[in-house]
Design a protein around this motif. Structure first.
Motif, short mmCIF file in Angstrom:
data_model
loop_
_atom_site.label_atom_id
_atom_site.label_comp_id
_atom_site.label_asym_id
_atom_site.label_seq_id
_atom_site.Cartn_x
_atom_site.Cartn_y
_atom_site.Cartn_z
N VAL A 53 138.70 39.18 19.63
CA VAL A 53 137.57 39.95 19.12
C VAL A 53 138.07 41.05 18.19
O VAL A 53 137.44 41.34 17.16
N ALA A 54 139.20 41.66 18.53
CA ALA A 54 139.77 42.70 17.67
C ALA A 54 140.11 42.16 16.29
O ALA A 54 140.09 42.92 15.31
N TRP A 55 140.40 40.87 16.20
CA TRP A 55 140.69 40.28 14.89
C TRP A 55 139.48 40.36 13.96
O TRP A 55 139.62 40.30 12.75
N ALA A 56 138.28 40.48 14.55
CA ALA A 56 137.09 40.64 13.72
C ALA A 56 137.16 41.95 12.93
O ALA A 56 136.70 42.03 11.79
N ILE A 57 137.75 42.99 13.55
CA ILE A 57 137.93 44.27 12.85
C ILE A 57 138.91 44.08 11.69
O ILE A 57 138.70 44.60 10.59
N SER A 58 139.98 43.32 11.95
CA SER A 58 140.95 43.05 10.89
C SER A 58 140.31 42.25 9.76
O SER A 58 140.56 42.51 8.57
N ALA A 59 139.49 41.26 10.11
CA ALA A 59 138.81 40.45 9.09
C ALA A 59 137.88 41.32 8.26
O ALA A 59 137.81 41.16 7.03
N PHE A 60 137.20 42.23 8.91
CA PHE A 60 136.32 43.16 8.21
C PHE A 60 137.11 44.02 7.23
O PHE A 60 136.74 44.16 6.06
#
Length: 386
Positions: A53-60
């Motif tokens: 889920v934290a990877w969503a922050i990275s993708a953003f």
């Protein structure tokens, strides 16, 4: 960037324009911050690990940086209301998709789309705020708009935790999407009279070659790397110092947001003249703030005061740097603000990566000590810039 003011209640219309830009920055801050405190709930719901889920922050963050480099210049060429309003609508679509996510990859892709929207919305809001301000009032106008960041910390983050606990994390994204639609409508309605000043696109390479721009971008990168690297470990730092729970550390985040927001409104009233000397003094004060955290963490009272002061000083620093960049941008404000956003979101990636090993080896006071070095170097660059 040009505009054709209405004769009907021009002051009221100008205030609504400023508030619409503040709302745009609030949207960006809310989408940037709300996922972190609800990571575990989202991961449980999607039956996955929290780091997925934290990877969503990275993708953003990555999508924001790319979008800011390639698309932010639209604000220089197209109707401002259409560009910013369209970006807010795209953000709303991404937030609805995030709320409907059934898999962590779906969430990551949705947040990447949100990043594309933010890469247009954030630099466009900064550029519009300074371009439309009365001469000499750029810092005041921008100070109010930047307060959107503080509101996202003080209001959006606690609200997201409350809504997640009582209504589920998906409702957070649905409500943000509704807010994005409202802000889009206001942007389209009240910024319809603004037009970009150029007919051709300014490339990132051409924008960075404008006099003084690359030095200011380097300073912004150092400034933001110090902030995001320090803020990433701020919560665990104060928890370790005072034996607090996660909820207990939230008061310190609130203190930062209040300090940042209060100084934004102060700037709205006094509108300081942004000179090289002023910027150097602000950066040196921020460096001193970072360098004294070893003493600041001696008690909770001094830590709260130091956190509020950190927020105030960062408002002064960010305000002065964005105003300075806009002055150098001429008619390429959108392109230069795009470079600024790219530098900022590069710092989102670089700051925690640099500071992580330092925190593990030497603790939070050393992290902020390194932050002090970054900001002091930035002050030297400003001074030598002449």
């Amino acid at each position: 960037m040009s505009h054709h003011p209405s004769d009907e209640n021009p002051n009221a219309i100008a205030q609504v324009k400023v508030l619409s830009l503040l709302g745009a920055v609030l949207l960006v801050g809310a989408n940037s911050f709300v996922l972190s405190p609800i990571l575990s709930e989202v991961a449980f719901s999607l039956a996955t690990e929290t780091y997925h889920v934290a990877w969503a922050i990275s993708a953003f963050g990555a999508a924001t940086a790319v979008s800011a480099l390639t698309l932010a210049g639209m604000i220089d060429r197209m109707p401002v209301g259409r560009v910013l309003g369209g970006a807010a609508i795209l953000l709303a679509v991404a937030q609805v998709s995030s709320g409907l996510s059934q898999h962590w990859i779906w969430l990551c892709l949705s947040q990447a789309v949100a990043g594309v929207a933010v890469g247009i919305l954030l630099p466009g809001s900064y550029a519009t705020a300074t371009a439309t301000a009365p001469k000499g009032r750029e810092a005041a106008r921008l100070g109010v708009v930047l307060t959107g960041w503080a509101l996202s910390l003080v209001v959006a983050v606690p609200a997201a935790a409350f809504i997640t606990e009582h209504f589920g994390w998906r409702m957070v994204y649905f409500l943000m999407a509704g807010l994005s639609v409202i802000v889009a409508g206001v942007l389209m309605a009240f910024l319809a009279d603004l037009r970009g000043g150029k007919s051709t696109r300014t490339s990132p390479i051409r924008a960075i070659m404008l006099p003084g721009v690359w030095q200011l971008l380097a300073v912004m990168l150092a400034f933001m790397t110090a902030f995001y690297g320090s803020f990433a470990f701020f919560g665990v730092g104060v928890r370790a110092a005072f034996g607090l729970t996660a909820q207990g550390s939230g008061i310190f985040v609130l203190a930062y947001g209040v300090g940042f927001g209060v100084m934004g409104f102060v700037l709205g009233m006094i509108s300081p003249k942004i000179t090289r000397g002023y910027l150097c003094l602000v950066l040196l004060a921020i460096a001193a703030s970072y360098g004294t955290w070893g003493l600041t963490l001696q008690s909770q009272i001094t830590a709260l005061a130091g956190t509020a002061m950190w927020g105030m000083l960062n408002q002064l620093g960010l305000n002065a740097l964005v105003v300075s960049l806009n002055r150098q941008a001429s008619e390429a404000r959108g392109a230069v603000m795009g470079l600024n956003s790219a530098a900022t979101y590069s710092a989102v990636f670089a700051g925690p990566m640099i500071m992580g090993p330092i925190y593990d080896m030497a603790g939070y006071a050393m992290v902020t000590g390194v932050g002090a070095v970054f900001v002091a170097m930035a002050a030297v660059v400003i001074w030598k810039r002449g």
